[in-house]
Design an enzyme around this catalytic site. Structure first.
Site, short mmCIF file in Angstrom:
data_model
loop_
_atom_site.label_atom_id
_atom_site.label_comp_id
_atom_site.label_asym_id
_atom_site.label_seq_id
_atom_site.Cartn_x
_atom_site.Cartn_y
_atom_site.Cartn_z
N CYS A 1 5.55 -0.17 7.39
CA CYS A 1 5.24 1.01 6.58
C CYS A 1 6.47 1.42 5.79
O CYS A 1 7.58 1.44 6.34
CB CYS A 1 4.79 2.14 7.50
SG CYS A 1 4.36 3.65 6.65
N LEU A 2 6.27 1.76 4.53
CA LEU A 2 7.40 2.20 3.70
C LEU A 2 8.01 3.51 4.21
O LEU A 2 9.16 3.80 3.91
CB LEU A 2 6.96 2.34 2.24
CG LEU A 2 6.48 1.03 1.59
CD1 LEU A 2 5.94 1.30 0.19
CD2 LEU A 2 7.58 0.00 1.57
N GLN B 1 2.96 10.02 0.85
CA GLN B 1 4.25 9.37 1.08
C GLN B 1 5.25 9.64 -0.04
O GLN B 1 6.44 9.47 0.15
CB GLN B 1 4.07 7.85 1.25
CG GLN B 1 3.37 7.45 2.54
CD GLN B 1 3.19 5.96 2.60
OE1 GLN B 1 2.20 5.42 2.09
NE2 GLN B 1 4.13 5.27 3.22
N GLY C 1 0.83 -1.19 0.00
CA GLY C 1 0.00 0.00 0.00
C GLY C 1 0.87 1.24 0.00
O GLY C 1 1.99 1.21 0.50
N HIS D 1 -2.58 7.79 6.70
CA HIS D 1 -1.59 8.68 6.07
C HIS D 1 -2.25 9.95 5.56
O HIS D 1 -1.65 11.02 5.61
CB HIS D 1 -0.88 7.98 4.91
CG HIS D 1 0.20 7.04 5.31
ND1 HIS D 1 1.34 7.46 5.95
CD2 HIS D 1 0.31 5.70 5.17
CE1 HIS D 1 2.12 6.41 6.19
NE2 HIS D 1 1.52 5.33 5.72
N HIS E 1 -4.87 1.67 7.38
CA HIS E 1 -3.48 2.12 7.54
C HIS E 1 -3.18 3.24 6.55
O HIS E 1 -2.65 4.29 6.91
CB HIS E 1 -2.54 0.93 7.33
CG HIS E 1 -1.08 1.28 7.29
ND1 HIS E 1 -0.21 0.91 8.29
CD2 HIS E 1 -0.34 1.97 6.38
CE1 HIS E 1 1.01 1.36 7.98
NE2 HIS E 1 0.94 2.01 6.82
N GLU E 2 -3.52 3.01 5.27
CA GLU E 2 -3.23 4.02 4.24
C GLU E 2 -4.07 5.28 4.43
O GLU E 2 -3.60 6.38 4.20
CB GLU E 2 -3.42 3.44 2.84
CG GLU E 2 -2.49 2.29 2.49
CD GLU E 2 -1.00 2.58 2.69
OE1 GLU E 2 -0.58 3.74 2.54
OE2 GLU E 2 -0.26 1.64 3.00
#
Length: 179
Positions: A99-100, A51, A46, A145, A141-142
């Site tokens: 997470c990235l 991000q 994701g 952000h 989660h996304e």
């Protein structure tokens, strides 16, 4: 298509509140394609636009779950524009999230196991659906952000501090390897 740099904590861009998408044009479709390419290269499942430094309410998900155990991942890319959660179950389940933007760090987060969401695709078409399992977890989660929230914000101060210390140690090791 291009791989874009992924911003990492503590970069302040990650704390921005993303703005709604109002124009569904070729530029948006290019951003979506770039985000998928960036996410697959990372690799991740994701990625929110913020991000990659674009604070708009856009995220992409591809769980890449194999059809059979040990099989090749099957790509099933999903685009969520202006997503909103209309309802969530009272039952929460733990999931070990990463997470990235918090590379190589993982922690257990509790989230509702089912949600009802509404979103648009890259053409502006609206969808509404009840979602559960890993997709529900990933979407929540996304979506965090888009509101300037990272998964580590769901942790106790002690656990968050431990994750951030491990991240600092990991970054130092990466710099030493590169030197």
């Amino acid at each position: 298509m291009a791989i874009r740099p992924i911003f990492e904590t503590p970069d302040p861009v990650l704390r921005q509140i993303s703005k709604p998408v109002e124009t569904f044009d070729a530029e948006l479709k290019t951003l979506v394609a770039d985000m998928f390419e960036t996410m697959y290269a990372a690799p991740g499942i994701g990625l929110a636009a913020v991000q990659v430094g674009v604070p708009i309410r856009l995220l992409v998900i591809d769980l890449q779950e194999p059809e059979e155990e040990g099989g090749e991942p099957v790509r099933d890319p999903k685009v969520f524009i202006n997503p909103e959660i209309l309802w969530h179950s009272d039952h929460e389940v733990p999931y070990t999230e990463g997470c990235l933007s918090v590379p190589e760090q993982y922690a257990e987060v509790m989230r509702p196991d089912r949600i009802r969401a509404r979103w648009q695709d890259s053409d502006g078409k609206t969808y509404e659906e009840e979602i559960d399992g890993l997709l529900a977890t990933c979407l929540q989660h996304e979506m965090d952000h888009l509101n300037g929230v990272l998964f580590i914000d769901h942790l106790s101060r002690l656990k968050r501090d431990m994750v951030l210390k491990k991240l600092a140690k990991w970054r130092k090791e990466q710099q030493q390897k590169a030197a």
